[in-house]
Motif scaffolding. Structure first.
Motif, PDB file in Angstrom:
ATOM      1  N   ARG A 270       5.909  84.037   3.158  1.00 15.71           N
ATOM      2  CA  ARG A 270       7.031  83.556   3.803  1.00 15.71           C
ATOM      3  C   ARG A 270       7.070  82.346   4.633  1.00 15.71           C
ATOM      4  O   ARG A 270       7.966  81.514   4.951  1.00 15.71           O
ATOM      5  CB  ARG A 270       7.769  84.576   4.308  1.00 15.71           C
TER       6      ARG A 270
ATOM      7  N   SER B 282       7.215  79.666  -3.832  1.00 15.21           N
ATOM      8  CA  SER B 282       8.584  79.613  -3.897  1.00 15.21           C
ATOM      9  C   SER B 282       9.088  78.280  -4.723  1.00 15.21           C
ATOM     10  O   SER B 282       8.289  77.446  -5.056  1.00 15.21           O
ATOM     11  CB  SER B 282       9.290  79.190  -2.458  1.00 15.21           C
TER      12      SER B 282
ATOM     13  N   ASP C   5      17.186  84.974  -7.702  1.00 16.84           N
ATOM     14  CA  ASP C   5      17.907  85.851  -7.083  1.00 16.84           C
ATOM     15  C   ASP C   5      18.875  86.573  -7.952  1.00 16.84           C
ATOM     16  O   ASP C   5      19.305  85.986  -8.904  1.00 16.84           O
ATOM     17  CB  ASP C   5      18.602  84.957  -5.901  1.00 16.84           C
TER      18      ASP C   5
ATOM     19  N   ASP D 238      22.283  80.824  -4.837  1.00 21.91           N
ATOM     20  CA  ASP D 238      21.004  81.595  -4.916  1.00 21.91           C
ATOM     21  C   ASP D 238      20.027  81.436  -3.728  1.00 21.91           C
ATOM     22  O   ASP D 238      20.177  80.500  -3.183  1.00 21.91           O
ATOM     23  CB  ASP D 238      19.992  81.083  -6.339  1.00 21.91           C
ATOM     24  N   ARG D 239      19.140  82.330  -3.569  1.00 24.82           N
ATOM     25  CA  ARG D 239      18.252  82.389  -2.534  1.00 24.82           C
ATOM     26  C   ARG D 239      16.998  82.013  -3.188  1.00 24.82           C
ATOM     27  O   ARG D 239      17.056  81.734  -4.417  1.00 24.82           O
ATOM     28  CB  ARG D 239      18.128  83.695  -1.695  1.00 24.82           C
ATOM     29  N   LEU D 240      15.864  81.564  -2.471  1.00 17.99           N
ATOM     30  CA  LEU D 240      14.514  81.416  -2.896  1.00 17.99           C
ATOM     31  C   LEU D 240      14.107  81.959  -4.096  1.00 17.99           C
ATOM     32  O   LEU D 240      13.798  83.419  -4.019  1.00 17.99           O
ATOM     33  CB  LEU D 240      13.603  81.180  -1.772  1.00 17.99           C
TER      34      LEU D 240
ATOM     35  N   ASP E 252      11.295  74.594   2.564  1.00 15.72           N
ATOM     36  CA  ASP E 252      12.565  74.663   3.127  1.00 15.72           C
ATOM     37  C   ASP E 252      13.228  72.985   2.850  1.00 15.72           C
ATOM     38  O   ASP E 252      14.154  72.728   3.283  1.00 15.72           O
ATOM     39  CB  ASP E 252      12.589  74.685   4.606  1.00 15.72           C
TER      40      ASP E 252
ATOM     41  N   THR F 292      22.305  84.852  -8.699  1.00 16.56           N
ATOM     42  CA  THR F 292      22.309  83.547  -9.116  1.00 16.56           C
ATOM     43  C   THR F 292      23.337  83.422 -10.261  1.00 16.56           C
ATOM     44  O   THR F 292      23.528  84.337 -11.053  1.00 16.56           O
ATOM     45  CB  THR F 292      20.840  83.178  -9.896  1.00 16.56           C
TER      46      THR F 292
ATOM     47  N   THR G  26      14.735  71.213   0.485  1.00 16.75           N
ATOM     48  CA  THR G  26      15.759  71.257  -0.594  1.00 16.75           C
ATOM     49  C   THR G  26      16.539  69.946  -0.620  1.00 16.75           C
ATOM     50  O   THR G  26      16.594  68.952   0.202  1.00 16.75           O
ATOM     51  CB  THR G  26      16.601  72.350  -0.110  1.00 16.75           C
TER      52      THR G  26
END
Length: 264
Positions: free
Chosen positions: A28, A204, A229, A135-137, A163, A232, A165
């Motif tokens: 993370r 990721s 995710d 969606d998340r990562l 991070d 998604t 993006t």
């Protein structure tokens, strides 16, 4: 140089089938992590043999046309042995442990660098290529089916870039493309991660990464499982996986095409 090591494998997976909280925290923080010993020696050889046979039969179908690597997508739908690897419940549950939320399979892919290909897969992010929204990562498990030292084409990561993006898809063949879009990325220390057969990295979908050339006499076989995710939705742009599905923008990517076998 041998294809696989004969040393006793080291595993980062506990008796409960999970990885340590230290590895979760590292993932993370940095956007990638190495997990050793996800496959036992007998399974490594069975999956490597299945991958080699599938490549021999389907090499001409590779999505990569410039010779950097062979890329075959959704292998699980056509090859029973590699379907077992893609559907591996332990890998799926570790992916959910790292992500911290429920996941679905986006697709798998075989990535093979032929002997002496002498070409790098240049720095890029994965997520900009995918027609996802809401969606998340996402994250990918990149599983080495042979020993992958630097000279055989292991990956190098830009830690902490998960991070970053909002960038367009990058050109895998252009060394400067990602750095021209975000010059600050050039100065991030780079981490190269050699893998023994049976090890994997999770990274990721936004973590910048590249793969070195294969300068050895043997092919580099990697099997990649891409998790997304569970929530998604289809974002409306073209992609080889979604193009045949006649989706409407906003449709959930779920059902049999995007399963959750580790949750069964």
């Amino acid at each position: 140089m041998t294809t696989t090591t004969n040393e006793h494998p080291v595993s980062d997976i506990g008796a409960d089938g999970r990885v340590s909280e230290d590895l979760v925290a590292a993932y993370r923080e940095h956007g990638f992590v190495r997990v050793r010993g996800v496959l036992e020696p007998d399974r490594i050889e069975r999956f490597r043999a299945g991958a080699a046979a599938f490549l021999e039969a389907h090499r001409a179908e590779s999505l990569e046309r410039q010779g950097v690597f062979s890329q075959l997508v959704n292998v699980w739908q056509r090859e029973r042995t590699l379907r077992e690897l893609t559907f591996d419940r332990r890998l799926g549950r570790i992916a959910e442990q790292l992500a911290g939320f429920p996941l679905r399979l986006w697709h798998d892919q075989m990535l093979v660098k032929e002997p002496h290909n002498n070409a790098a897969t240049e720095f890029h992010q994965d997520r900009p290529y995918w027609p996802h929204t809401g969606d998340r990562l996402p994250l990918s498990a990149w599983i080495a089916l042979v020993d992958v030292p630097p000279e055989r084409g292991c990956m190098t990561f830009l830690p902490g870039t998960q991070d970053r993006t909002g960038l367009r898809p990058q050109d895998l063949h252009q060394e400067e493309d990602l750095f021209e879009m975000d010059p600050s990325l050039r100065w991030i220390p780079r981490v190269t991660v050699p893998l023994r057969a049976g090890d994997c990295t999770f990274h990721s979908g936004y973590t910048g990464h590249m793969a070195l050339p294969n300068r050895t006499d043997q092919a580099r076989f990697a099997h990649v499982i891409i998790y997304m995710d569970e929530a998604t939705r289809y974002g409306g742009t073209g992609h080889v996986v979604t193009d045949p599905l006649e989706l409407t923008t906003g449709d959930r990517l779920d059902g049999d095409t995007f399963p959750r076998p580790w949750a069964e």
